[in-house]
Design an enzyme around this catalytic site. Structure first.
Site, short mmCIF file in Angstrom:
data_model
loop_
_atom_site.label_atom_id
_atom_site.label_comp_id
_atom_site.label_asym_id
_atom_site.label_seq_id
_atom_site.Cartn_x
_atom_site.Cartn_y
_atom_site.Cartn_z
N CYS A 117 0.82 -1.22 0.00
CA CYS A 117 0.00 0.00 0.00
C CYS A 117 0.85 1.27 0.00
O CYS A 117 0.31 2.37 -0.04
CB CYS A 117 -0.94 -0.02 1.18
SG CYS A 117 -1.79 -1.59 1.33
N GLU A 147 -2.21 4.73 13.06
CA GLU A 147 -1.91 6.04 12.49
C GLU A 147 -2.15 7.14 13.53
O GLU A 147 -1.41 8.12 13.61
CB GLU A 147 -2.74 6.28 11.22
CG GLU A 147 -2.21 7.45 10.40
CD GLU A 147 -2.69 7.43 8.96
OE1 GLU A 147 -3.58 6.62 8.62
OE2 GLU A 147 -2.17 8.25 8.17
N LYS A 194 -9.39 8.10 1.13
CA LYS A 194 -9.93 6.75 0.93
C LYS A 194 -11.39 6.66 1.38
O LYS A 194 -12.10 5.73 1.00
CB LYS A 194 -9.07 5.72 1.66
CG LYS A 194 -7.66 5.60 1.09
CD LYS A 194 -6.86 4.51 1.78
CE LYS A 194 -5.44 4.38 1.23
NZ LYS A 194 -4.50 5.39 1.79
N PHE A 219 1.15 -3.42 3.91
CA PHE A 219 1.28 -4.82 4.34
C PHE A 219 2.73 -5.23 4.11
O PHE A 219 3.33 -4.85 3.11
CB PHE A 219 0.44 -5.73 3.43
CG PHE A 219 -0.97 -5.96 3.88
CD1 PHE A 219 -1.51 -5.26 4.94
CD2 PHE A 219 -1.76 -6.88 3.22
CE1 PHE A 219 -2.82 -5.49 5.34
CE2 PHE A 219 -3.07 -7.11 3.60
CZ PHE A 219 -3.60 -6.41 4.66
N HIS A 262 -2.93 7.86 5.60
CA HIS A 262 -3.07 6.56 4.96
C HIS A 262 -4.53 6.13 5.13
O HIS A 262 -5.17 5.74 4.18
CB HIS A 262 -2.09 5.54 5.56
CG HIS A 262 -2.05 4.25 4.80
ND1 HIS A 262 -1.83 4.20 3.46
CD2 HIS A 262 -2.24 2.97 5.20
CE1 HIS A 262 -1.87 2.94 3.05
NE2 HIS A 262 -2.13 2.17 4.08
N HIS A 277 -9.60 2.28 -1.25
CA HIS A 277 -8.16 2.06 -1.15
C HIS A 277 -7.64 1.59 -2.50
O HIS A 277 -7.89 0.45 -2.91
CB HIS A 277 -7.87 1.03 -0.06
CG HIS A 277 -6.42 0.91 0.29
ND1 HIS A 277 -5.42 1.58 -0.40
CD2 HIS A 277 -5.79 0.21 1.27
CE1 HIS A 277 -4.26 1.29 0.14
NE2 HIS A 277 -4.46 0.46 1.15
#
Lengths: 385, 422
Positions: free
Chosen positions: B175, B326, B345, B409, B315, B350
């Protein structure tokens, strides 16, 4: 601004075995042959993985279970490189650049679904496919399949956490991974980097992809020279290098295997006069070659790039100092795609360290696209080193 | 005329072109208008059957050439969206001949897909029906499959089309991929390797198998009945991210070279920071070390203090885990009074490999227009998230510097600092 970059450790696994000894022995014996499996993936011969003592590099069974053979091989080879460089303690701030292919598919599941759905009209096959996948896919396999998770596993298992990047793009990815890692060290963005890739040849999913190239060799294995115009034999290899600034290696008393004095990559479109031969010629401009330089050729065995490389090397010989021997390392390792360029750097570094060659030119000519050159120099013994 | 070097003596990196493709629209203008209006681009999936899927919603880009035909494969979608975004960015930059630098492409891994596999399987029969050996035999001579599904194929074709220099580099850091592509371009310019770089992040993985795989990790929202309300970053009832697709492209150039050719400078990439996590394949270390390290490294690389960041482009995936971590990072880096943070997002979902690049473009638009895009679907605040998430409606703000977060990830974390044109 521009620090010298050394190779201070290699982690190399191929069908020949692992580490320095089997590979040095193979380099010294012109008759040495890789292990071959001609039956398992017929009609394609492949060079299989040797047995690995996985527990020695991936101590947790849980970690091993989260990976398939490709990630295990890479993680294992990365650990060998750290050990070879005596660099375990440096892992936390070490940069990591991995050249990755795709992870393993569940071949048995693919075949079951294909057999069942192939006879159905597409309108019926779609919904059924979803059901079969939802029930059949294993959650752990997804992570084993993700390209960037080889790097993720290296971080988890070996604690390499300075940074993590995964390049994708077959042979070129392997060369650019080394180029960019070395450039970052040379400009002072860190002192050490772990870079490399892995490829498992015994995989039907990858043979489906590379089979469509039309370049794979069939039936019995013979050396490249006996394959007529060419032919690619896929080889299993894990190849990682520890790159380190000369300053840092000296300060910690680490021995350098070789100095990476140049690495250049490019890509010819391979049409009209934009040829691989010409591109490699541009990359070679100004390289300080000396008489007797050895060539470690990373040619895949595919006929067209093989001919282009031969022409390039002839151009180079005609315009510069007399070359030494040319070794097509696909005869030792097979073609290991992303791992090929790092593996050839490892072989060249071993040869330099052992005094077998005075200087090494490593070439990369991708099966489809991508050209790369690296020049490795010996490192003189230093007082106290 | 201000300096063209940064606090470390490196070339300052200017952005002279931007392109966007998102579920909210083709092009920067449509996508940005949708974001400012707080519009959701998440819909029921119509491109393929969704029976047996736990999640049947996604962000989807309608490609004109796909109308009335079976969906394109992921690499074909990635290539087309990347090309649309890059064409917009290059046109804006005013570079009209060969592109004077390399291509860095952030993209997902690709492979031969089910439609191709089944097409090959239909050519097999008897004992060998559906077997790989037989499918390989059926695929003989299919150079089209080879060149489509090679990892390097997309980058090669884009490099050819836009005339970029050298070998194209394709990168995947989960990501964080889009941010990594930008970081590679920034570094090439900073070290003087190139005068410019074309940096793209593109994603096209909305397909049955990828959705099932993410579902098996329990990563996706299953709020299928209310697609527009499914992506709920930082909100109490969030329960997963929504898969999406799209692309963004940025033309990066040394400020010196941009000025020399009289190009309009849209903003600067002031710094980048990265840190890998060694904790777990899908979870961050609970101490937040790698996330905090990446945020701090980016701010330091830009030669700034945390207090000089005006806004954070999150993010913000909407998974319980990400948003919690976060928040931890925000408090650790910025202390008791963190700047506002919002998640694109919440509207576009995403976009995985594209997200870091899309969000970098949105960050620059935020600076340009002095308006913060919202985090929509903010209905029940999460008491564990004491942040100003710009809830539900865009709002004006003076913004000179943005931190854009990307956490992947596999523990790959990259943060960028974007700044106003000097």
């Amino acid at each position: 601004m521009s620090e010298a970059v050394w190779i201070t450790g290699i982690g190399l696994v191929s069908s020949l075995g692992e580490g320095e000894a089997p590979h040095l022995a193979a380099l010294q014996d012109a008759a040495s042959r890789p292990a071959v499996d001609e039956a398992g993936f017929a009609p394609f011969p492949i060079h299989p993985l040797p047995a690995l003592a996985l527990d020695s590099q991936i101590p947790k069974k849980g970690d091993q279970r989260q990976m398939e053979p490709w990630q295990r091989l890479g993680t294992y080879a990365a650990g060998l490189a750290l050990d070879h460089a005596g660099a375990r303690a440096l892992a936390a701030d070490m940069h990591l650049v991995v050249a990755a292919g795709g992870g393993e598919r569940d071949v048995a599941l693919d075949e079951t679904i294909c057999r069942e759905l192939a006879t159905l009209p597409p309108g019926e096959a779609g919904p059924l496919l979803n059901g079969r996948l939802a029930n059949g896919l294993r959650p752990t396999l997804f992570l084993a399949q993700l390209s960037n998770l080889l790097a993720g596993n290296i971080s988890i298992v070996h604690g390499v956490t300075g940074s993590s990047r995964t390049f994708m793009g077959e042979e070129s990815a392997g060369a650019d991974a080394v180029r960019i890692a070395a450039a970052r060290l040379a400009e002072g963005r860190g002192e050490t980097a772990l870079v490399g890739g892995a490829y498992v040849a015994g995989r039907w999913d990858m043979l489906l992809l590379f089979g469509t190239s039309g370049a794979l060799w069939r039936d019995g294995w013979v050396p490249l020279a006996e394959r007529g115009p060419g032919g690619v034999v896929m080889g299993s290899a894990g190849a990682f290098l520890v790159l380190e600034t000369a300053r840092h290696a000296r300060a910690r008393g680490a021995r350098g295997l070789a100095k990476l004095s140049a690495i250049r990559t490019g890509t010819a479109r391979r049409r009209s006069d934009d040829t691989a031969r010409a591109e490699a010629g541009r990359l070679a401009e100004g390289l300080p070659l000396r008489p007797g330089y050895a060539v470690f050729s990373g040619a895949s065995g595919a006929s067209d790039p093989l001919a282009e490389e031969a022409a390039f090397l002839a151009d180079l010989a005609a315009a510069g100092p007399a070359p030494g021997p040319v070794r097509h390392t696909t005869d030792l390792l097979g073609h290991a795609v992303e791992a090929t360029f790092p593996a050839n750097l490892a072989l060249a570094a071993l040869a330099l360290r052992a005094g077998l060659v005075p200087q090494a030119l490593v070439t990369g000519f991708g099966l489809w696209r991508g050209e790369a050159l690296a020049l490795l120099e010996p490192i003189a013994e230093e007082a106290g080193a | 005329m201000s300096a063209t070097r940064d606090h470390l003596g490196r070339h300052l990196v200017a952005v002279t072109g931007m392109g966007l493709v998102t579920p909210l629209g083709l092009g920067v203008a449509e996508s940005w208008a949708g974001l400012l209006a707080g519009r959701s681009g998440i819909r029921r999936i119509t491109r393929f059957p969704t029976e047996h899927l736990k999640t049947s919603i996604a962000g989807q880009v309608a490609l004109p050439e796909e109308a009335g035909r079976p969906p394109l494969s992921s690499p074909e979608r990635v290539e087309r969206m990347a090309a649309l975004a890059a064409a917009e960015a290059v046109a804006q930059s005013g570079i009209d001949a060969r592109f004077p630098g390399p291509l860095f492409l952030g993209m997902p891994p690709v492979e031969v897909e089910w439609p191709q596999r089944l097409e090959l399987a239909r050519q097999t029969a008897g004992e060998a029906a559906g077997r790989y050996t037989a499918m390989i035999a059926a695929a003989e001579g299919r150079r089209d499959l080879f060149e489509t599904f090679l990892f390097g194929g997309i980058g090669e074709r884009l490099a050819d089309r836009f005339g970029t220099e050298g070998a194209p580099v394709s990168v995947s850091t989960a990501c964080a991929t889009g941010a990594s592509a930008i970081q590679l371009g920034v570094e090439a310019i900073q070290r003087g390797e190139a005068a410019a770089a074309l940096c793209i992040g593109a994603e096209g993985s909305v397909a049955p198998e990828a959705m099932i795989r993410f579902s098996l990790l329990s990563a996706l929202s299953t709020r299928n009945e209310e697609p527009e309300r499914a992506s709920r970053p930082f909100e109490k009832t969030r329960e997963g991210f929504v898969m999406s697709e799209g692309a963004a492209a940025l033309v990066l150039e040394s400020l010196e070279s941009a000025r020399a050719r009289g190009a309009e400078v849209l903003g600067l990439v002031l710094g980048a920071g990265e840190r890998a996590d060694s904790f777990h394949r899908t979870r961050s270390n609970p101490d937040g070390g790698a996330i905090i390290g990446a945020m701090r490294a980016a701010i330091a690389d830009a030669g700034l203090e945390p207090g000089q960041i005006d806004y954070v482009n999150a993010h913000g995936t909407g998974t319980p885990e990400n948003d919690k971590m976060e928040t931890l990072g925000m408090r650790a880096v910025f202390g008791e009074a963190p700047p506002p943070i919002s998640s694109n997002k919440s509207m576009i979902g995403h976009t995985l490999s594209a997200a870091g690049a899309i969000e970098a473009v949105v960050s620059l638009l935020t600076i340009r227009d002095g308006i913060l895009p919202p985090t929509i679907n903010h209905e029940t605040p999460d008491p564990a998230i004491p942040l100003d998430v710009v809830p539900n409606a865009a709002r004006p703000a003076r913004v000179a510097r943005v931190l854009s977060n990307s956490f992947g990830f596999g523990g790959q974390n990259v943060c960028l600092v974007l700044g106003a044109a000097p």
